[in-house]
Motif scaffolding. Structure first.
Motif, PDB file in Angstrom:
ATOM      1  N   SER A 139       0.816  -1.215   0.000  1.00  0.00           N
ATOM      2  CA  SER A 139       0.000   0.000   0.000  1.00  0.00           C
ATOM      3  C   SER A 139       0.850   1.265   0.000  1.00  0.00           C
ATOM      4  CB  SER A 139      -0.930   0.010   1.211  1.00  0.00           C
ATOM      5  OG  SER A 139      -0.185   0.058   2.421  1.00  0.00           O
ATOM      6  N   ASP A 140       2.148   1.136   0.306  1.00  0.00           N
ATOM      7  CA  ASP A 140       3.030   2.306   0.337  1.00  0.00           C
ATOM      8  C   ASP A 140       3.498   2.716  -1.051  1.00  0.00           C
ATOM      9  OD1 ASP A 140       4.561   4.337   1.656  1.00  0.00           O
ATOM     10  OD2 ASP A 140       6.360   3.086   1.468  1.00  0.00           O
ATOM     11  N   PHE A 141       3.309   1.851  -2.046  1.00  0.00           N
ATOM     12  CA  PHE A 141       3.681   2.215  -3.418  1.00  0.00           C
ATOM     13  C   PHE A 141       2.611   3.120  -4.028  1.00  0.00           C
ATOM     14  CE2 PHE A 141       5.960  -1.915  -3.090  1.00  0.00           C
ATOM     15  CZ  PHE A 141       7.235  -1.484  -3.416  1.00  0.00           C
ATOM     16  N   LEU A 340      18.065   6.736  -3.854  1.00  0.00           N
ATOM     17  CA  LEU A 340      18.010   6.865  -5.305  1.00  0.00           C
ATOM     18  C   LEU A 340      17.474   8.233  -5.715  1.00  0.00           C
ATOM     19  CD1 LEU A 340      16.708   3.368  -6.500  1.00  0.00           C
ATOM     20  CD2 LEU A 340      18.957   4.370  -6.920  1.00  0.00           C
ATOM     21  N   PHE A 341      16.544   8.780  -4.940  1.00  0.00           N
ATOM     22  CA  PHE A 341      15.975  10.092  -5.255  1.00  0.00           C
ATOM     23  C   PHE A 341      16.939  11.221  -4.922  1.00  0.00           C
ATOM     24  CE2 PHE A 341      13.376  13.794  -3.806  1.00  0.00           C
ATOM     25  CZ  PHE A 341      12.897  14.163  -5.057  1.00  0.00           C
ATOM     26  N   ALA A 342      17.402  11.276  -3.673  1.00  0.00           N
ATOM     27  CA  ALA A 342      18.198  12.418  -3.216  1.00  0.00           C
ATOM     28  C   ALA A 342      19.608  12.418  -3.794  1.00  0.00           C
ATOM     29  CB  ALA A 342      18.266  12.429  -1.692  1.00  0.00           C
ATOM     30  N   CYS A 343      20.192  11.246  -3.971  1.00  0.00           N
ATOM     31  CA  CYS A 343      21.580  11.154  -4.441  1.00  0.00           C
ATOM     32  C   CYS A 343      21.678  10.753  -5.903  1.00  0.00           C
ATOM     33  CB  CYS A 343      22.361  10.145  -3.603  1.00  0.00           C
ATOM     34  SG  CYS A 343      22.374  10.473  -1.827  1.00  0.00           S
ATOM     35  N   GLY A 344      20.683  10.019  -6.409  1.00  0.00           N
ATOM     36  CA  GLY A 344      20.772   9.491  -7.762  1.00  0.00           C
ATOM     37  C   GLY A 344      19.877  10.154  -8.775  1.00  0.00           C
ATOM     38  N   GLY A 345      18.883  10.942  -8.312  1.00  0.00           N
ATOM     39  CA  GLY A 345      18.023  11.654  -9.249  1.00  0.00           C
ATOM     40  C   GLY A 345      16.836  10.879  -9.762  1.00  0.00           C
ATOM     41  N   PHE A 346      16.618   9.641  -9.270  1.00  0.00           N
ATOM     42  CA  PHE A 346      15.488   8.833  -9.720  1.00  0.00           C
ATOM     43  C   PHE A 346      14.280   9.067  -8.822  1.00  0.00           C
ATOM     44  CE2 PHE A 346      17.762   5.113 -12.072  1.00  0.00           C
ATOM     45  CZ  PHE A 346      17.940   5.947 -13.160  1.00  0.00           C
ATOM     46  N   ALA A 347      13.118   9.248  -9.414  1.00  0.00           N
ATOM     47  CA  ALA A 347      11.890   9.433  -8.640  1.00  0.00           C
ATOM     48  C   ALA A 347      11.493   8.120  -7.987  1.00  0.00           C
ATOM     49  CB  ALA A 347      10.764   9.933  -9.539  1.00  0.00           C
ATOM     50  N   PRO A 348      11.136   8.141  -6.709  1.00  0.00           N
ATOM     51  CA  PRO A 348      10.832   6.903  -5.992  1.00  0.00           C
ATOM     52  C   PRO A 348       9.448   6.363  -6.308  1.00  0.00           C
ATOM     53  CG  PRO A 348      10.549   8.770  -4.531  1.00  0.00           C
ATOM     54  CD  PRO A 348      11.086   9.324  -5.833  1.00  0.00           C
ATOM     55  N   GLY A 349       9.265   5.078  -6.050  1.00  0.00           N
ATOM     56  CA  GLY A 349       7.970   4.450  -6.260  1.00  0.00           C
ATOM     57  C   GLY A 349       7.120   4.396  -5.014  1.00  0.00           C
ATOM     58  N   ARG A 350       7.671   4.817  -3.868  1.00  0.00           N
ATOM     59  CA  ARG A 350       6.948   4.740  -2.591  1.00  0.00           C
ATOM     60  C   ARG A 350       6.548   6.120  -2.083  1.00  0.00           C
ATOM     61  NH1 ARG A 350       6.731   0.106   0.271  1.00  0.00           N
ATOM     62  NH2 ARG A 350       8.119  -1.621  -0.305  1.00  0.00           N
ATOM     63  N   TYR A 351       5.369   6.186  -1.485  1.00  0.00           N
ATOM     64  CA  TYR A 351       4.943   7.404  -0.807  1.00  0.00           C
ATOM     65  C   TYR A 351       5.960   7.825   0.251  1.00  0.00           C
ATOM     66  CZ  TYR A 351       0.058   6.971  -2.522  1.00  0.00           C
ATOM     67  OH  TYR A 351      -1.091   6.910  -3.287  1.00  0.00           O
ATOM     68  N   LEU A 356       5.355  11.009   2.352  1.00  0.00           N
ATOM     69  CA  LEU A 356       3.920  10.925   2.182  1.00  0.00           C
ATOM     70  C   LEU A 356       3.393   9.586   2.698  1.00  0.00           C
ATOM     71  CD1 LEU A 356       3.775  12.300  -1.487  1.00  0.00           C
ATOM     72  CD2 LEU A 356       3.448  13.599   0.632  1.00  0.00           C
ATOM     73  N   SER A 357       2.100   9.402   2.612  1.00  0.00           N
ATOM     74  CA  SER A 357       1.464   8.145   2.991  1.00  0.00           C
ATOM     75  C   SER A 357       0.249   7.962   2.106  1.00  0.00           C
ATOM     76  CB  SER A 357       1.030   8.185   4.466  1.00  0.00           C
ATOM     77  OG  SER A 357      -0.042   9.100   4.647  1.00  0.00           O
ATOM     78  N   PRO A 358      -0.343   6.753   2.083  1.00  0.00           N
ATOM     79  CA  PRO A 358      -1.547   6.561   1.276  1.00  0.00           C
ATOM     80  C   PRO A 358      -2.682   7.499   1.674  1.00  0.00           C
ATOM     81  CG  PRO A 358      -0.628   4.443   1.895  1.00  0.00           C
ATOM     82  CD  PRO A 358       0.135   5.486   2.665  1.00  0.00           C
ATOM     83  N   GLU A 359      -2.703   7.923   2.931  1.00  0.00           N
ATOM     84  CA  GLU A 359      -3.757   8.810   3.413  1.00  0.00           C
ATOM     85  C   GLU A 359      -3.447  10.288   3.158  1.00  0.00           C
ATOM     86  OE1 GLU A 359      -3.674   4.971   5.075  1.00  0.00           O
ATOM     87  OE2 GLU A 359      -2.182   6.556   5.454  1.00  0.00           O
TER      88      GLU A 359
END
Length: 463
Positions: A139-141, A340-351, A356-359
């Motif tokens: 659910s975190d994705f 991967l996001f902060a150091c590698g520039g890739f957007a993450p797949g998890r909230y 963030l969170s699902p809510e």
């Protein structure tokens, strides 16, 4: 992390889509060529079913400062079963053919597969993947990204990184209000003969009356292809042939991939459509900075964008499926995604990687970590990072927050490419037809509709 982070110029990078410029490694006689983490060269690896180590197969690591390779090193340093990263090719087409060849033959050479998110249907239908329905914290994705790993109700892959089209604009340049304005404004796109053309053309269709055509599992009929898709592509072609911006003719984009688009942006193009990784890559260029301030801004593309990205899956033929699943959970976990996001520039797949969170997942709620903080979090969570000193001025929290907000906004209106086990047939046919429309090579609406319709069913066709 072991070693220093180094400045990585755009010309040294190839996007996850990649230009079809030749493989970094090839399958030869049932063997793969392997880039061993920490080494500078490749050597042959025979698919040994009795091996004790895990093998991760994917494309060339194009994350800034090779963060994917670093995650494998961190996994190994944490007392886990040793893993080796196999970088089979630079281009997506070559990655697909080489990984498929191993899986189709029943070879046990790979355990974890790094796949373009359009491959799920084909690889799942072919029996190449193990279901991942029991993987934790699903659910975190981001739901739209998680769905790209599903086929016929089962989860076969999970997001490694997501990709969405973003708009980059230089200081003093006004953001266009819609896709047509973007084409009128002299933007650098990706219209070369590779997957980027499919992506950019689909975005043009969706933002010019094409709605939800050529996305997901529902494939349009001949009438919709003739009356909705073909006219939208003709209008895009008119912008390419008769550019409205003398400052930066759109026609130049016909030779561009992601890297060449960045080079054009660096050379003066006022606007650029590109993926999230371009944000960090551009920041390494002195001409794109004024001290710590960036001389460009990023936002979600106007309108609908293609949902791209890469997923992680476990090969059906893996001799170590349980350990491979744990590695997938590690690579797709919050700490790894933050890095991967902060150091590698890739957007993450998890909230959770964006705070963030699902809510609570509005763009305004994005909270990010800097690269240094993400490294420390991974180390605290049991990774092998040693927090080595950086030679670069890293992006600050405000800059990374701007990127994170743009990604979340774009995800809210992103759509997948057609979901079909025959995607490779479709994309080759589709972009071939688009090129003929651009060239005025005699393709009409009926021919186009027939060819594209057949390709979605896996039948060879052309315009």
């Amino acid at each position: 992390m072991t070693g220093r982070r180094r400045r990585f110029l755009p010309r040294e990078r190839t996007s996850w889509l990649g230009a079809a410029s030749g493989a970094a490694a090839v399958l030869v006689c049932g063997a793969a060529l392997v880039l061993w983490p920490g080494s500078s060269g490749y050597r042959a690896l025979a698919p040994d079913c009795a091996r004790s180590e895990l093998v991760v197969a994917g494309g060339t690591d194009v994350s800034l400062n090779n963060q994917r390779r670093q995650l494998i090193r961190d996994w190994n340093a944490g007392g886990n079963p040793h893993a080796t990263l196999v970088e089979v090719a630079e281009s997506t087409d070559s990655q697909h053919s080489q990984i498929k060849a191993m899986e189709e033959s029943g070879g046990c050479g790979y355990d974890v597969l790094v796949m373009d998110n359009t491959w799920t249907a084909e690889f799942a239908a072919g029996g190449y993947l193990r279901p991942l329905d029991d993987i934790g914290r699903r659910s975190d994705f981001f739901p739209v990204a998680l769905e790209t790993g599903q086929w016929h109700g089962k989860q076969y892959a999970v997001p490694f990184n997501v990709d969405v089209g973003l708009l980059y604009r230089r200081d003093g340049v006004q953001a266009p209000e819609n896709w047509s304005n973007l084409l009128d404004s002299g933007a650098a796109l990706q219209l070369g003969d590779y997957e980027g053309l499919t992506v950019n053309a689909l975005e043009a269709v969706w933002n010019d009356g094409g709605g939800r055509l050529l996305t997901g599992e529902e494939h349009p009929d001949q009438e919709k292809l003739r009356k909705k898709v073909f006219p939208a592509l003709e209008r895009m072609a008119s912008h390419v042939r008769e550019p409205r911006s003398a400052r930066w003719p759109l026609a130049a984009s016909r030779s561009y991939d992601e890297q060449k688009s960045m080079e054009a942006f660096l050379s003066g193009a006022p606007l650029m459509r590109n993926w999230p990784y371009a944000f960090s890559t551009l920041a390494t260029e002195p001409g794109m900075r004024a001290g710590k301030r960036l001389r460009y801004a990023v936002a979600a593309l106007p309108g609908t964008t293609v949902l791209g990205g890469q997923n992680l899956a476990v090969s059906k033929h893996s001799p170590h499926p349980d350990a491979a699943l744990k590695l997938v959970e590690y690579l797709s976990g919050t700490d790894s995604q933050r890095l991967l996001f902060a150091c590698g520039g890739f957007a993450p797949g998890r909230y959770s990687a964006l705070g963030l969170s699902p809510e609570h997942h509005a763009a305004a709620d994005v909270k990010v970590m800097t690269c240094s903080a993400a490294e420390q979090a991974l180390k605290s969570g049991g990774g092998g990072s040693d927090g080595a000193e950086s030679e670069e001025v890293e992006l600050d929290e405000a800059q990374l927050t701007d990127l994170g907000k743009a990604v979340v906004q774009a995800l809210d209106r992103a759509q997948p490419r057609p979901v079909t086990p025959h995607y490779s047939t479709f994309t080759g046919t589709f972009r071939g037809c688009v090129q003929k429309i651009f060239d005025r090579s005699g393709t009409d609406a009926r021919t186009f509709a027939g060819a594209v319709g057949r390709s979605l069913d896996g039948r060879t066709a052309s315009c």
